[in-house]
Design an enzyme around this catalytic site. Structure first.
Site, short mmCIF file in Angstrom:
data_model
loop_
_atom_site.label_atom_id
_atom_site.label_comp_id
_atom_site.label_asym_id
_atom_site.label_seq_id
_atom_site.Cartn_x
_atom_site.Cartn_y
_atom_site.Cartn_z
CD GLU A 27 -3.54 -6.24 3.84
OE1 GLU A 27 -3.53 -6.98 2.84
OE2 GLU A 27 -2.89 -5.18 3.89
CD GLU B 127 -2.87 -1.21 2.31
OE1 GLU B 127 -2.33 -1.56 3.38
OE2 GLU B 127 -4.08 -0.94 2.22
#
Ligand code: 3HC
Ligand code: NAI
Length: 686
Positions: A128, A108
Site C-alpha cells: 500500500e 489482510e
C-alpha cells in the site's frame, strides 16, 4: 440467487467448503468479489454438512489486493472491513490457500483466516505504501501480532513482498505445499479439524504486544531510514505510526486508528498521484491499434555493439533476465575494460548480499565478449551503443543491416541522433527501433522505446514485451530531439541557467528544486551529467553559459569542478570562480539582475517542463499525457507523490498554468514560453 455471484465458485468436498475467487487478471477484491465471498462464507458457516472452509483463487495469483480502480468512488457494501470482520468471527476453521502474489487486502484477508498454506513460489506483501497508503483492513494490527514489529515494519515501509521460505520461517504461513496445493490444503484442514478443537485467531490476541526499549529503538531506526530514503512521502511515516499503534492500543481500537489514517491518506493529493502513476505505468504498456494477430518475436540471443558505460549495463540487463548476450567491441583494450567493469559490478552486488556467488557465476556465463562483428548474424536483437557519432552509427547500421538475420530487430541506444536517418542506413528501416536506456542501464527502470517513421508494429510490440522481461518500464515515444525525457529536462535546465544569469544564487535554485522533491537541483544535475556533453573546443558557442565553463576546464563532477567545487568524495561546495563566470557572462550579454520569490523561481523551472510536455503531446510524440509522467517519475526523479509534470499541471489547473506561462512569456521570448493554441485541452486530457 447464487447465479449472480459468477466471480466465485463454491463446492463442498469431504465436508470442506472450497470457495474459489475467479476475478482475472489478479483477483482484486472488487465489489462483486467482496459480496460473493461474504455470501458463500455465510452459506458455509450455516451449512450442517460443512466442517471447515478453504478460500482459494483461480488463475495466476491469490488476491492481489483491493480493487484500486474503485478507489475514490463511494464504496459499495460490503466494504472490505465488513467482509473481514465476518471472516474473523467465523466459527468454523478457515484456511487461506495462497499462490502467486498475496498482496494488500489479499494478505489482510489471509490474516483473518485461522490458517495459511502457500505454494513454494508464492509471495506476500503489503504494498500500500507504493500507492501512498497504509493497509486499511487490519494489516498493520494483525501482521505485527503474528510476525513481530521489525518484520512488519520492513514489509509495510518497503512495500516489497517476501518469498515463501521467509514467510514460513517467520510464521506468516503455517505450511508450504509440495506439488498439489489443493490436495495439501484439503489434507491440512481435515487434519486440523480432527486434531484441534480451538483454532488460532490473530484478533483474539487482544493484548498489546510487548513494547520495550528494543522495540522503541527499532521504531526509531525505521523512522530515520524512511525520512532519508522516502523523503517527502507521507505514507511511510503513517505506516510506522499504525504499526506502532498495535503496540499501544487494544486490537479493535488499533483497527479504528488504522482506518482513520487510511482514510486521511486516501483523501490526500499524494495517494491520488501515486494511484494515478500505478495505472499510468500499465497504460504506457499498451500500444494503440495493435493487431491482435501479431505475436512478439522470442528474443533468445542479443548482441550489443559497444561495451562502454551503456553497452555494459545493457548486457547486464539481458543476463539478469536469463538472456544470452554478446558484446562486440572495437579493440581488445576496450573489450577487457568492459569485462572488468561488468565483473566488478556483479561482485559489488554480491558483496552487498543482493546476489549469491552462484547467481553471479550464472549471469557471467550468459555474457560473451568478442571482437568479431560477424556475430551479429546470430542475434534476434542487435543493440548499438557506440559513441554518439552519426557517421559511426550509420556505418554500423549499414553493416548490421546486411549481416543480421531476417526479422532480427536492430536497435540504437542513441540519446539525440535522428533515428529516421539511422534506420534508413540499415537498408531495412522497418526492423529499426530506438531502445533508449538510462544510466546506469542495469539499475534505471525507465526505457524509452523509440518508434521511427518506418518501424514495424511487430518490432515495437516485441520490444515492449522484452522490456517487461528485463524488468524495465517501457514508454513508447516518437522521434524528436532528446525524445521525451531529455527534451523536457532541457527546458528546465535552460530556464535555471537564465535565473542564475539574472543573479539568483544557484544553491538557492538547487535547494528549491530539491525541496520540491527531485533528488537534486538543475546545477547539481548539470555537474553530474558533465558540462562538456556535446562540447568541442573548436566549436565553443559564445552564447552558451556551460561552454564558458568548459573553456576554463570546468567539466563538472568528473574533474571535481563545475558549477560547484567538489572534494575527492564528491561533496559539493560553493565556488567563487563559478559565480564570477556566471556574472561575467551575464554582464557580457547585458542581462539585468532581478530578484524573485521562491515560488517564482520554482514556477520558472517547472512551468517550461509542463509547457514542453504539452507540445510533445500535441506533436503526438507520445500516445497519452500519462506516458510523459511515467518517463518523469521513473527516469528523471520527478517525485512520485506529485504524479509527474502533466498530472501536476492538471491538478494546479490548466487555466492557472497557462496564465502564469503567458505572464513569463512577456519577459522571455523563446520557445520554452510559447504555448500551444490547444494548451488547456491538451493539459486537461486524462
Ligand atoms: N486493483 C485493480 N487492478 C489491478 C490491481 C488492483 N489491486 N492489481 C493489478 N491490477 C490490474 C492492472 O491494472 C493490470 O490491468 P490491465 O491489464 O488492464 O493494464 C492487470 O491487473 C495486470 O497487472 P500487471 O500488469 O501489474 O501484472 P503483473 O503480473 O506484472 O503484476 C501484480 C501483478 C504483482 C499483482 C501487480 O499488478 C501489482 O503489484 N498490483 C498491485 C497490488 C497492490 O498494490 N495491492 C494493494 C492494493 S491497495 C489495498 O489492498 C488496500 C487495502 O489495504 C485496503
Ligand atoms: P562510451 O564512450 O562509454 O562507450 C562507447 C563504446 O563504444 C566504447 O567502449 C567504444 O570502444 C565502443 N565503440 C566505438 N566504436 C565501436 C565500433 N565500431 N565497434 C564496437 N564498439 C565500438 O559511451 P556511452 O556513454 O556508453 O554511450 C553509448 C551510447 O549510448 C551513445 O549513443 C550515447 O548517446 C547513448 N546514451 C548514453 C547515456 C549516458 O548516460 N552515457 C544515456 C543514454 C544513452
Amino acid at each position: 440467487m447464487e447465479k449472480d455471484f459468477s466471480v466465485i465458485d463454491y463446492e463442498v468436498q469431504d465436508n470442506i467448503a472450497v470457495i474459489v475467487v475467479k476475478n482475472p487478471p489478479v483477483n482484486a477484491l472488487s465489489f462483486s468479489v467482496r459480496a460473493g465471498l461474504l455470501h458463500f462464507l455465510m452459506k458455509a458457516e450455516k451449512s450442517k454438512e460443512v466442517c471447515g472452509i478453504i478460500i482459494a483463487c483461480e488463475g495466476r495469483t491469490f488476491i492481489a489486493g483491493a480493487d484500486i480502480s474503485e478507489f475514490g468512488r463511494k464504496p459499495q457494501e460490503p466494504d472490505l472491513p465488513e467482509l473481514l470482520d465476518y471472516l474473523d468471527r467465523t466459527k468454523k476453521p478457515v484456511l487461506a490457500e495462497m499462490h502467486g502474489t498475496a498482496l494488500g487486502g489479499g494478505l489482510e484477508l489471509a490474516l483473518c483466516c485461522n490458517y495459511r498454506i502457500a505454494s513454494k513460489n508464492a509471495r506476500f506483501g503489503l504494498p500500500e505504501v507504493n500507492l501512498g497508503l497504509i493497509p486499511g483492513a487490519g494489516g498493520t494490527q494483525r501482521l505485527p501480532r503474528l510476525i513481530g514489529i521489525e518484520k512488519s515494519l520492513a514489509m509495510v515501509t518497503s512495500g516489497s513482498p517476501v518469498g515463501s521460505t521467509d514467510a514460513y520461517k517467520c510464521g506468516l504461513v503455517d505450511q508450504l505445499s509440495g506439488e498439489n496445493l489443493r490436495c495439501d490444503s484439503l489434507n491440512f484442514i481435515k487434519d486440523i479439524i480432527e486434531t484441534e478443537s480451538v483454532h488460532p485467531s490473530i484478533s483474539l490476541k487482544t493484548k498489546p504486544i510487548v513494547n520495550d526499549e528494543e522495540t522503541q529503538t527499532i521504531l526509531k531506526t525505521y523512522r530515520s531510514q524512511v525520512r532519508k530514503r522516502k523523503r517527502g512521502f507521507i505514507a511511510p511515516e503513517y505506516n510506522i505510526r499504525s504499526i506502532q499503534a498495535s503496540l499501544e492500543l487494544e486490537f479493535r481500537d488499533g483497527l479504528k486508528f488504522e482506518r482513520k489514517l487510511f482514510d486521511e491518506l486516501m483523501e490526500g493529493e499524494q495517494s491520488k498521484a501515486q494511484q494515478y502513476l500505478f495505472f499510468a505505468e500499465r497504460q504506457a504498456n499498451k500500444i494503440p491499434d495493435l493487431d491482435s494477430k501479431i505475436k512478439p518475436v522470442d528474443i533468445q540471443k542479443v548482441v550489443v555493439i559497444g561495451g562502454g558505460l551503456m553497452g555494459g549495463g545493457i548486457a547486464m540487463c539481458m543476463a539478469n533476465a536469463g538472456i544470452s548476450v554478446t558484446i562486440i567491441e572495437s579493440s581488445k583494450k576496450f573489450l577487457d575494460r568492459c569485462w572488468k567493469n561488468i565483473t566488478a559490478n556483479y561482485q559489488n552486488t554480491q558483496k552487498k548480499g543482493r546476489l549469491s556467488q552462484e547467481q553471479v557465476k550464472n549471469r557471467l556465463c550468459l555474457i560473451d565478449v568478442s571482437l568479431e562483428f560477424e556475430k551479429v548474424s546470430d542475434a534476434d536483437l542487435v543493440i548499438e551503443a557506440v559513441f554518439e557519432n552519426m557517421q559511426l552509427k550509420k556505418d554500423i547500421f549499414r553493416r548490421v543491416g546486411k549481416l543480421a538475420k531476417k526479422n532480427a530487430i536492430l536497435a540504437s541506444n542513441t540519446s539525440a541522433l535522428d533515428l529516421n536517418t539511422l534506420s534508413e542506413s540499415s537498408g531495412r528501416p522497418q526492423d529499426v527501433i530506438g531502445l533508449h536506456f538510462f544510466s546506469p542501464a542495469n539499475v534505471m527502470r525507465l526505457l524509452e522505446v523509440v518508434r521511427a517513421q518506418k518501424t514495424s508494429v511487430s518490432v515495437i510490440y516485441t520490444c515492449m514485451k522484452l522490456a517487461k522481461i528485463i524488468k524495465k518500464i517501457p514508454v513508447l515515444v516518437g522521434v524528436c530531439p532528446g525524445f521525451v525525457g531529455n527534451r523536457i529536462l532541457f527546458a528546465r535546465q535552460e530556464q535555471a541557467m537564465r535565473l542564475a544569469m539574472q543573479g539568483i544564487d544557484i544553491e538557492r535554485i538547487d535547494r528549491l528544486i530539491y525541496e520540491f522533491g527531485f533528488p537534486m537541483g538543475p546545477f547539481q544535475t548539470a555537474d553530474l551529467i558533465g558540462l562538456d556533453l556535446g562540447w568541442e573546443k573548436a566549436f565553443t558557442n559564445e552564447n552558451l553559459l556551460v561552454d564558458k565553463f568548459c573553456e576554463v576546464g570546468r567539466f563538472g563532477q568528473k574533474n571535481l569542478s563545475g558549477f560547484y567545487d567538489y572534494d575527492a568524495s564528491r561533496k559539493a561546495t560553493k565556488s567563487e570562480l563559478s559565480e564570477k563566470l556566471i556574472e561575467d557572462f551575464a554582464e557580457s550579454k547585458g542581462i539585468p539582475k532581478r530578484d524573485y520569490t521562491d515560488d517564482e523561481i520554482l514556477d520558472q523551472c517547472l512551468l517550461p517542463m509542463i509547457n514542453e510536455g504539452v507540445k510533445i503531446r500535441e506533436e503526438n510524440v507520445v500516445t497519452r499525457n500519462s506516458d510523459i509522467d511515467v518517463v518523469y517519475a521513473h527516469g528523471f526523479g520527478w517525485p512520485a507523490y506529485r504524479g509527474g509534470p502533466m498530472h501536476f499541471g492538471r491538478t494546479l489547473g490548466s487555466d492557472k498554468v497557462l496564465k502564469k506561462i503567458n505572464y513569463y512569456s512577456q519577459f522571455f521570448k523563446d520557445r520554452f514560453w510559447q504555448t500551444s493554441h490547444d494548451f488547456r485541452n491538451i493539459l486537461d486530457e486524462k
